[in-house]
Write a protein that holds these residues in place. Sequence first.
Motif, PDB file in Angstrom:
ATOM      1  N   UNK A  15       5.419  15.120   5.237  1.00  0.00           N
ATOM      2  CA  UNK A  15       5.511  16.494   5.751  1.00  0.00           C
ATOM      3  C   UNK A  15       5.249  16.487   7.255  1.00  0.00           C
ATOM      4  N   UNK A  16       4.158  15.873   7.659  1.00  0.00           N
ATOM      5  CA  UNK A  16       3.938  15.614   9.078  1.00  0.00           C
ATOM      6  C   UNK A  16       4.410  14.190   9.329  1.00  0.00           C
ATOM      7  N   UNK A  17       5.377  14.050  10.204  1.00  0.00           N
ATOM      8  CA  UNK A  17       6.063  12.765  10.349  1.00  0.00           C
ATOM      9  C   UNK A  17       5.130  11.631  10.756  1.00  0.00           C
ATOM     10  N   UNK A  37       2.422   7.124  -6.519  1.00  0.00           N
ATOM     11  CA  UNK A  37       1.413   8.154  -6.818  1.00  0.00           C
ATOM     12  C   UNK A  37       1.960   9.549  -6.520  1.00  0.00           C
ATOM     13  N   UNK A  38       2.644   9.676  -5.378  1.00  0.00           N
ATOM     14  CA  UNK A  38       3.214  10.970  -4.991  1.00  0.00           C
ATOM     15  C   UNK A  38       4.302  11.383  -5.979  1.00  0.00           C
ATOM     16  N   UNK A  39       5.159  10.440  -6.371  1.00  0.00           N
ATOM     17  CA  UNK A  39       6.234  10.748  -7.319  1.00  0.00           C
ATOM     18  C   UNK A  39       5.653  11.188  -8.661  1.00  0.00           C
ATOM     19  N   UNK A  40       4.611  10.506  -9.093  1.00  0.00           N
ATOM     20  CA  UNK A  40       3.986  10.868 -10.375  1.00  0.00           C
ATOM     21  C   UNK A  40       3.342  12.245 -10.283  1.00  0.00           C
ATOM     22  N   UNK A  41       2.674  12.522  -9.170  1.00  0.00           N
ATOM     23  CA  UNK A  41       2.072  13.843  -8.969  1.00  0.00           C
ATOM     24  C   UNK A  41       3.138  14.934  -9.070  1.00  0.00           C
ATOM     25  N   UNK A  88       0.829  -1.203   0.000  1.00  0.00           N
ATOM     26  CA  UNK A  88       0.000   0.000   0.000  1.00  0.00           C
ATOM     27  C   UNK A  88       0.867   1.258   0.000  1.00  0.00           C
ATOM     28  N   UNK A  89       1.922   1.251   0.844  1.00  0.00           N
ATOM     29  CA  UNK A  89       2.812   2.415   0.886  1.00  0.00           C
ATOM     30  C   UNK A  89       3.555   2.564  -0.428  1.00  0.00           C
ATOM     31  N   UNK A 101      -1.865  10.335   9.150  1.00  0.00           N
ATOM     32  CA  UNK A 101      -1.553  11.043   7.903  1.00  0.00           C
ATOM     33  C   UNK A 101      -0.536  10.286   7.044  1.00  0.00           C
ATOM     34  N   UNK A 102      -0.151   9.100   7.491  1.00  0.00           N
ATOM     35  CA  UNK A 102       0.895   8.346   6.789  1.00  0.00           C
ATOM     36  C   UNK A 102       0.484   7.976   5.376  1.00  0.00           C
ATOM     37  N   UNK A 103      -0.814   7.775   5.157  1.00  0.00           N
ATOM     38  CA  UNK A 103      -1.296   7.349   3.844  1.00  0.00           C
ATOM     39  C   UNK A 103      -2.101   8.453   3.160  1.00  0.00           C
ATOM     40  N   UNK A 104      -1.783   9.706   3.476  1.00  0.00           N
ATOM     41  CA  UNK A 104      -2.486  10.847   2.892  1.00  0.00           C
ATOM     42  C   UNK A 104      -1.581  11.492   1.846  1.00  0.00           C
TER      43      UNK A 104
END
Length: 105
Positions: free
Chosen positions: A57-59, A30-34, A23-24, A66-69
Amino acid sequence: MDNNHLFQYITSGQLMKFYKSKEWKALRVEALERDNYECQMCKENGKYHKAECVHHIKEVKPYPHLAMTLSNLKSLCNPCHNKVHDRIGIHLQEQGKKFVNEERW
Ligand SMILES: [Zn+2]
Ligand SMILES: [Zn+2]
């Protein structure tokens, strides 16, 4: 999507299990593509560097929910990632304080 098991990895201190989860890994891509595989901190400074990691950003530990946001993620290159976590500062402090001030900007 139920990420309860990921939440539990974090709250129980098993961060490696979190970072190895499919999942991570999917969200990371997804984040890299964004961010177009571009370091966002270099970009803010008008430079270009390929992104090498995805930073929370928030650890993760104080903010496991927030780990999966996606909006909490930022693609960074390794030098910028070290700066964000102040690893360079800590490293230099070990060698002597005069280097710290020179490195700070
Ligand atoms: Zn960078
Ligand atoms: Zn980070």
